[in-house]
Design a protein around this motif. Structure first.
Motif, mmCIF file in Angstrom:
data_model
loop_
_atom_site.group_PDB
_atom_site.id
_atom_site.type_symbol
_atom_site.label_atom_id
_atom_site.label_comp_id
_atom_site.label_asym_id
_atom_site.label_seq_id
_atom_site.Cartn_x
_atom_site.Cartn_y
_atom_site.Cartn_z
ATOM 1 N N ILE A 75 6.177 7.787 -3.633
ATOM 2 C CA ILE A 75 5.996 9.022 -2.856
ATOM 3 C C ILE A 75 7.332 9.636 -2.436
ATOM 4 O O ILE A 75 7.395 10.411 -1.495
ATOM 5 C CB ILE A 75 5.085 8.794 -1.624
ATOM 6 C CG1 ILE A 75 5.698 7.790 -0.648
ATOM 7 C CG2 ILE A 75 3.693 8.373 -2.051
ATOM 8 C CD1 ILE A 75 4.950 7.731 0.683
ATOM 9 N N GLY A 76 8.378 9.317 -3.180
ATOM 10 C CA GLY A 76 9.699 9.869 -2.875
ATOM 11 C C GLY A 76 9.721 11.382 -2.759
ATOM 12 O O GLY A 76 10.267 11.918 -1.782
ATOM 13 N N PRO A 77 9.135 12.109 -3.715
ATOM 14 C CA PRO A 77 9.130 13.570 -3.601
ATOM 15 C C PRO A 77 8.408 14.073 -2.347
ATOM 16 O O PRO A 77 8.842 15.035 -1.717
ATOM 17 C CB PRO A 77 8.414 14.031 -4.876
ATOM 18 C CG PRO A 77 8.670 12.927 -5.856
ATOM 19 C CD PRO A 77 8.631 11.676 -5.024
ATOM 20 N N ALA A 78 7.331 13.405 -1.963
ATOM 21 C CA ALA A 78 6.611 13.806 -0.741
ATOM 22 C C ALA A 78 7.473 13.567 0.493
ATOM 23 O O ALA A 78 7.505 14.390 1.413
ATOM 24 C CB ALA A 78 5.297 13.044 -0.626
ATOM 25 N N ILE A 79 8.197 12.467 0.496
ATOM 26 C CA ILE A 79 9.078 12.170 1.629
ATOM 27 C C ILE A 79 10.170 13.240 1.726
ATOM 28 O O ILE A 79 10.460 13.748 2.808
ATOM 29 C CB ILE A 79 9.692 10.768 1.498
ATOM 30 C CG1 ILE A 79 8.596 9.705 1.648
ATOM 31 C CG2 ILE A 79 10.792 10.549 2.530
ATOM 32 C CD1 ILE A 79 9.043 8.311 1.301
ATOM 33 N N PHE A 86 3.598 7.227 5.792
ATOM 34 C CA PHE A 86 4.969 7.032 5.358
ATOM 35 C C PHE A 86 5.487 5.722 5.945
ATOM 36 O O PHE A 86 6.507 5.674 6.610
ATOM 37 C CB PHE A 86 5.846 8.208 5.775
ATOM 38 C CG PHE A 86 5.651 9.439 4.924
ATOM 39 C CD1 PHE A 86 4.542 9.598 4.116
ATOM 40 C CD2 PHE A 86 6.587 10.442 4.920
ATOM 41 C CE1 PHE A 86 4.366 10.733 3.334
ATOM 42 C CE2 PHE A 86 6.425 11.578 4.151
ATOM 43 C CZ PHE A 86 5.314 11.721 3.356
ATOM 44 N N VAL A 87 4.758 4.664 5.679
ATOM 45 C CA VAL A 87 5.114 3.333 6.156
ATOM 46 C C VAL A 87 5.675 2.543 4.981
ATOM 47 O O VAL A 87 5.529 2.926 3.818
ATOM 48 C CB VAL A 87 3.892 2.616 6.783
ATOM 49 C CG1 VAL A 87 3.431 3.354 8.019
ATOM 50 C CG2 VAL A 87 2.750 2.488 5.786
ATOM 51 N N VAL A 88 6.283 1.422 5.264
ATOM 52 C CA VAL A 88 6.953 0.625 4.244
ATOM 53 C C VAL A 88 6.018 0.297 3.077
ATOM 54 O O VAL A 88 6.420 0.343 1.914
ATOM 55 C CB VAL A 88 7.537 -0.671 4.862
ATOM 56 C CG1 VAL A 88 8.052 -1.603 3.792
ATOM 57 C CG2 VAL A 88 8.647 -0.311 5.833
ATOM 58 N N GLY A 89 4.756 0.004 3.354
ATOM 59 C CA GLY A 89 3.821 -0.343 2.295
ATOM 60 C C GLY A 89 3.640 0.746 1.255
ATOM 61 O O GLY A 89 3.274 0.486 0.116
ATOM 62 N N PHE A 90 3.892 1.981 1.636
ATOM 63 C CA PHE A 90 3.758 3.093 0.699
ATOM 64 C C PHE A 90 5.100 3.607 0.186
ATOM 65 O O PHE A 90 5.147 4.326 -0.804
ATOM 66 C CB PHE A 90 3.006 4.261 1.357
ATOM 67 C CG PHE A 90 1.564 3.974 1.583
ATOM 68 C CD1 PHE A 90 0.666 3.947 0.530
ATOM 69 C CD2 PHE A 90 1.092 3.726 2.859
ATOM 70 C CE1 PHE A 90 -0.679 3.672 0.737
ATOM 71 C CE2 PHE A 90 -0.246 3.454 3.084
ATOM 72 C CZ PHE A 90 -1.133 3.427 2.016
ATOM 73 N N THR A 91 6.175 3.282 0.875
ATOM 74 C CA THR A 91 7.476 3.848 0.510
ATOM 75 C C THR A 91 8.390 2.872 -0.219
ATOM 76 O O THR A 91 9.333 3.302 -0.877
ATOM 77 C CB THR A 91 8.215 4.358 1.759
ATOM 78 O OG1 THR A 91 8.413 3.267 2.668
ATOM 79 C CG2 THR A 91 7.421 5.457 2.451
ATOM 80 N N ASP A 92 8.144 1.587 -0.101
ATOM 81 C CA ASP A 92 9.021 0.577 -0.688
ATOM 82 C C ASP A 92 8.431 0.063 -1.997
ATOM 83 O O ASP A 92 7.346 -0.500 -2.014
ATOM 84 C CB ASP A 92 9.191 -0.576 0.295
ATOM 85 C CG ASP A 92 10.191 -1.621 -0.165
ATOM 86 O OD1 ASP A 92 10.577 -1.619 -1.355
ATOM 87 O OD2 ASP A 92 10.581 -2.456 0.667
ATOM 88 N N PRO A 93 9.138 0.225 -3.111
ATOM 89 C CA PRO A 93 8.617 -0.236 -4.399
ATOM 90 C C PRO A 93 8.392 -1.741 -4.458
ATOM 91 O O PRO A 93 7.672 -2.225 -5.324
ATOM 92 C CB PRO A 93 9.680 0.183 -5.408
ATOM 93 C CG PRO A 93 10.695 0.966 -4.689
ATOM 94 C CD PRO A 93 10.419 0.887 -3.229
ATOM 95 N N ALA A 94 8.986 -2.498 -3.540
ATOM 96 C CA ALA A 94 8.783 -3.942 -3.528
ATOM 97 C C ALA A 94 7.385 -4.320 -3.023
ATOM 98 O O ALA A 94 6.950 -5.442 -3.206
ATOM 99 C CB ALA A 94 9.840 -4.617 -2.654
ATOM 100 N N HIS A 95 6.692 -3.387 -2.402
ATOM 101 C CA HIS A 95 5.338 -3.636 -1.918
ATOM 102 C C HIS A 95 4.326 -3.079 -2.903
ATOM 103 O O HIS A 95 4.542 -2.036 -3.519
ATOM 104 C CB HIS A 95 5.127 -2.982 -0.543
ATOM 105 C CG HIS A 95 5.864 -3.665 0.543
ATOM 106 N ND1 HIS A 95 7.201 -3.421 0.787
ATOM 107 C CD2 HIS A 95 5.473 -4.584 1.447
ATOM 108 C CE1 HIS A 95 7.595 -4.169 1.808
ATOM 109 N NE2 HIS A 95 6.563 -4.880 2.222
ATOM 110 N N PHE A 96 3.185 -3.741 -3.015
ATOM 111 C CA PHE A 96 2.129 -3.292 -3.920
ATOM 112 C C PHE A 96 1.729 -1.856 -3.592
ATOM 113 O O PHE A 96 1.418 -1.546 -2.452
ATOM 114 C CB PHE A 96 0.916 -4.213 -3.794
ATOM 115 C CG PHE A 96 -0.246 -3.775 -4.628
ATOM 116 C CD1 PHE A 96 -0.224 -3.967 -5.998
ATOM 117 C CD2 PHE A 96 -1.337 -3.154 -4.053
ATOM 118 C CE1 PHE A 96 -1.284 -3.565 -6.780
ATOM 119 C CE2 PHE A 96 -2.401 -2.743 -4.826
ATOM 120 C CZ PHE A 96 -2.379 -2.947 -6.190
#
Length: 76
Positions: free
Chosen positions: A47-51, A32-42
Motif C-alpha cells: 500500500i505504498g502508493p496509498a500511504i 496504516f498499521v505495520v501488518g499492512f505496511t511492512d512487507p515482512a508481515h503477511f
C-alpha cells in the motif's frame, strides 16, 4: 473492457458520484498499521502508493483544522 456487473446498481444508489465536503469535514485514516505496511508481515507492504497520497491529504486536513482520527490495532 466491459462494465462490472454491479455498476448499474451502484449508480442507481448514488455511489461513485462526487459528494462534496459537507459542513464539518474530518479525515479518518484506516489500516496504516505495520501488518499492512511492512512487507515482512503477511499481506503487508503493498500500500505504498496509498500511504504516499495520504501524507499529502493528512497535511492538507491539518492545515484546514479538520479533526483527524487514526485507527489502531493492538495485539496481545
Amino acid at each position: 473492457m466491459s462494465e462490472h456487473p454491479e455498476a448499474a446498481i451502484y449508480r442507481h444508489q448514488g455511489m461513485g458520484q462526487q459528494a462534496g465536503l459537507g459542513a464539518a469535514p474530518a479525515l479518518v485514516i484506516i489500516d496504516f498499521v505495520v501488518g499492512f505496511t511492512d512487507p515482512a508481515h503477511f499481506g503487508g507492504g503493498n500500500i505504498g502508493p496509498a500511504i504516499e497520497q495520504t501524507v499529502a491529504l493528512l497535511a492538507f486536513a491539518r492545515r484546514q483544522g479538520w479533526p483527524v482520527a487514526h485507527t489502531r490495532v493492538v495485539y496481545a
